[in-house]
Write an enzyme that holds these catalytic residues in place. Sequence first.
Site, PDB file in Angstrom:
ATOM      1  N   HIS A   1     -10.671 -13.950   4.424  1.00  0.00           N
ATOM      2  CA  HIS A   1     -11.910 -13.214   4.154  1.00  0.00           C
ATOM      3  C   HIS A   1     -13.031 -14.184   3.769  1.00  0.00           C
ATOM      4  O   HIS A   1     -14.192 -13.968   4.113  1.00  0.00           O
ATOM      5  CB  HIS A   1     -11.700 -12.204   3.024  1.00  0.00           C
ATOM      6  CG  HIS A   1     -10.731 -11.120   3.358  1.00  0.00           C
ATOM      7  ND1 HIS A   1     -10.444 -10.082   2.505  1.00  0.00           N
ATOM      8  CD2 HIS A   1      -9.960 -10.904   4.458  1.00  0.00           C
ATOM      9  CE1 HIS A   1      -9.552  -9.278   3.053  1.00  0.00           C
ATOM     10  NE2 HIS A   1      -9.235  -9.766   4.246  1.00  0.00           N
TER      11      HIS A   1
ATOM     12  N   GLU B   1     -10.978  -6.951  -3.734  1.00  0.00           N
ATOM     13  CA  GLU B   1     -10.706  -7.989  -2.741  1.00  0.00           C
ATOM     14  C   GLU B   1     -11.878  -8.058  -1.774  1.00  0.00           C
ATOM     15  O   GLU B   1     -11.979  -7.256  -0.843  1.00  0.00           O
ATOM     16  CB  GLU B   1      -9.404  -7.634  -2.005  1.00  0.00           C
ATOM     17  CG  GLU B   1      -8.970  -8.711  -1.028  1.00  0.00           C
ATOM     18  CD  GLU B   1      -7.675  -8.343  -0.310  1.00  0.00           C
ATOM     19  OE1 GLU B   1      -6.756  -7.786  -0.941  1.00  0.00           O
ATOM     20  OE2 GLU B   1      -7.597  -8.617   0.901  1.00  0.00           O
TER      21      GLU B   1
ATOM     22  N   ASP C   1       2.584   1.983   3.320  1.00  0.00           N
ATOM     23  CA  ASP C   1       3.570   1.006   3.830  1.00  0.00           C
ATOM     24  C   ASP C   1       4.979   1.451   3.468  1.00  0.00           C
ATOM     25  O   ASP C   1       5.928   1.187   4.198  1.00  0.00           O
ATOM     26  CB  ASP C   1       3.394  -0.385   3.191  1.00  0.00           C
ATOM     27  CG  ASP C   1       1.991  -0.912   3.300  1.00  0.00           C
ATOM     28  OD1 ASP C   1       1.310  -0.564   4.268  1.00  0.00           O
ATOM     29  OD2 ASP C   1       1.586  -1.680   2.404  1.00  0.00           O
TER      30      ASP C   1
ATOM     31  N   GLU D   1      -8.973 -13.608  -0.740  1.00  0.00           N
ATOM     32  CA  GLU D   1      -8.183 -13.879   0.465  1.00  0.00           C
ATOM     33  C   GLU D   1      -8.847 -14.999   1.265  1.00  0.00           C
ATOM     34  O   GLU D   1     -10.039 -14.947   1.564  1.00  0.00           O
ATOM     35  CB  GLU D   1      -8.077 -12.607   1.311  1.00  0.00           C
ATOM     36  CG  GLU D   1      -7.332 -12.837   2.616  1.00  0.00           C
ATOM     37  CD  GLU D   1      -6.886 -11.553   3.283  1.00  0.00           C
ATOM     38  OE1 GLU D   1      -6.494 -10.608   2.563  1.00  0.00           O
ATOM     39  OE2 GLU D   1      -6.937 -11.496   4.520  1.00  0.00           O
TER      40      GLU D   1
ATOM     41  N   ASP E   1      -5.046 -13.351   9.692  1.00  0.00           N
ATOM     42  CA  ASP E   1      -3.958 -13.281   8.702  1.00  0.00           C
ATOM     43  C   ASP E   1      -2.774 -14.175   9.056  1.00  0.00           C
ATOM     44  O   ASP E   1      -1.616 -13.730   9.050  1.00  0.00           O
ATOM     45  CB  ASP E   1      -3.452 -11.828   8.551  1.00  0.00           C
ATOM     46  CG  ASP E   1      -4.429 -10.932   7.819  1.00  0.00           C
ATOM     47  OD1 ASP E   1      -5.313 -11.454   7.118  1.00  0.00           O
ATOM     48  OD2 ASP E   1      -4.307  -9.702   7.951  1.00  0.00           O
TER      49      ASP E   1
ATOM     50  N   HIS F   1       0.877  -1.176   0.000  1.00  0.00           N
ATOM     51  CA  HIS F   1       0.000   0.000   0.000  1.00  0.00           C
ATOM     52  C   HIS F   1       0.915   1.227   0.000  1.00  0.00           C
ATOM     53  O   HIS F   1       2.033   1.167   0.521  1.00  0.00           O
ATOM     54  CB  HIS F   1      -0.815   0.130   1.283  1.00  0.00           C
ATOM     55  CG  HIS F   1      -1.664  -1.038   1.675  1.00  0.00           C
ATOM     56  ND1 HIS F   1      -1.159  -2.156   2.273  1.00  0.00           N
ATOM     57  CD2 HIS F   1      -3.010  -1.222   1.600  1.00  0.00           C
ATOM     58  CE1 HIS F   1      -2.159  -2.992   2.536  1.00  0.00           C
ATOM     59  NE2 HIS F   1      -3.287  -2.454   2.130  1.00  0.00           N
TER      60      HIS F   1
HETATM   61  C1  XLS Z   1      -7.303  -6.516   4.894  1.00  0.00           C
HETATM   62  C2  XLS Z   1      -6.896  -6.762   3.531  1.00  0.00           C
HETATM   63  C3  XLS Z   1      -5.731  -5.912   3.035  1.00  0.00           C
HETATM   64  C4  XLS Z   1      -5.686  -5.956   1.546  1.00  0.00           C
HETATM   65  C5  XLS Z   1      -4.937  -4.848   0.916  1.00  0.00           C
HETATM   66  O1  XLS Z   1      -8.036  -7.270   5.500  1.00  0.00           O
HETATM   67  O2  XLS Z   1      -6.629  -8.118   3.391  1.00  0.00           O
HETATM   68  O3  XLS Z   1      -4.553  -6.298   3.631  1.00  0.00           O
HETATM   69  O4  XLS Z   1      -5.135  -7.162   1.099  1.00  0.00           O
HETATM   70  O5  XLS Z   1      -5.452  -3.621   1.228  1.00  0.00           O
HETATM   71 NI    NI Z   2      -5.718  -9.009   1.753  1.00  0.00          NI
HETATM   72 NI    NI Z   3      -7.389  -9.350   5.067  1.00  0.00          NI
END
Ligand code: XLS
Ligand code: NI
Ligand code: NI
Length: 441
Positions: free
Chosen positions: A269, A230, A102, A266, A307, A99
């Site tokens: 998610h 995403e 970052d 993801e 994560d 990002h």
């Molecule tokens: C957060 C998201 C983030 C995205 C990028 O839950 O996974 O990390 O991958 O903004």
């Molecule tokens: Ni992500």
């Molecule tokens: Ni995430």
Amino acid sequence: MTYFKNVNDIQFEGLNSSNPLSFKIYNPEEKIGEKTMEEILRFGVAYWHTFTEDLSDPFGTGTAIRPWDKYQGMDLAKARVEAAFEFFEKLNVPYFCFHDVDIAPEGETLRESNANLDTIVALIKEYMKDSKTKLLWNTVNNFSHPRFVHGAGSSSSADVFAYAAAKVKKGLEIGKELGAENYVFWGGREGYETLLNTDMKLEMDNIGRLFHMANDYAKEIGFDAQFLIEPKPKEPTTHQYDFDVASGYAFLQHYGLEDIFKFNIEANHATLAGHTFEHELHYARIHNMLGSVDANQGHPLLGWDTDEFPTDLYTTVLAMYEILKNGGLGRGGLNFDAKVRRGSFAPEDLFHAHIAGMDSYAAGLKIAHRLIEDNVLENIIAERYQTYSEGVGKEIVEGNTDLHKLEAYALGLTKFNNHSGKLERIKATINQYILTTFSGQ
Ligand code: XLS
Ligand code: NI
Ligand code: NI
């Protein structure tokens, strides 16, 4: 300077190696079918979790010990770039993702933030010249700063919308400058906390507008990355507008964006949405919308986006099954949107975590490849739906029938020949494939 002094280049040493800083299964050059593991898996390192994250959680401050801790401001940002490229090289990883915030600190103004970004992007570009590591995707963080309290593209404030749009514009320019293969939109706060104060229609329309503007601008500057959204169902909002692939796809179709976007899926998610990871991959695949993957895993006992690095082999097998059935990830990859646990605060843990993730996906790849070669699931599925290849079934799928004809046919039916779904047999066979793929090695 050297940041990871205790770590040499990570090599493939095979399953019997006792060296924790080696790959046991991931052998970049090994061919699986037509392509090498490196070409199929396209691993990426998430800059935020690896170089920016301090491992704080809602109950405590950061624990991470990082060799760049002594720096601050722009010096810190520069040290992180230097450390990142050392890390990429030692791990022999082909991609990274970030990002905007970052890589460079935000300034007092947008102009200042952009100037900081320009400095760091130029530095990254220099490092990329001598590195094999490329940019899988970049994105902008339009959720952390307090200005985004009510969202970005979905903010109730038009000024915040404008600011978010300006950050997206810069993000697209950075992507072009660094040759990003994809550009991701994760709408961190693009949803609502309560409907009681929310104009959902306006918010969704505005996100649609922002996406169209981003596409127009990408075309204007000749940035031809694949756009990705995403999906995530909730957190930090109670409801995100791109809840899962199915609702994200409906959103894209409604706003005429389905040919411009694919999905970055993801694992954590998916499970937050109450789906399996393979469900989300499968749904995207059958609609030709599978773009890229944030390879992580959630914790079955915790209800949030933990994560974690992916280590569950059953899941990596089923994920790689979907990816191989998709013909690979195209321009996408497997980005480790994963962080080491708060207790794994040593710099070396960053290597151990990536090795664990890379080996787990390499195992998934090898096992899924065998399952597909042997048509294990395909044969069972073909048999299960066999009634659609002849007679009334064929007429249904070819659109050659109607309710009159089906009623006439049904009136003559006296018994139904349903067959077993064979689930336990299938699971036992998958276990067999998991074990036999590595026996004798
Ligand atoms: C957060 C998201 C983030 C995205 C990028 O839950 O996974 O990390 O991958 O903004
Ligand atoms: Ni992500
Ligand atoms: Ni995430």
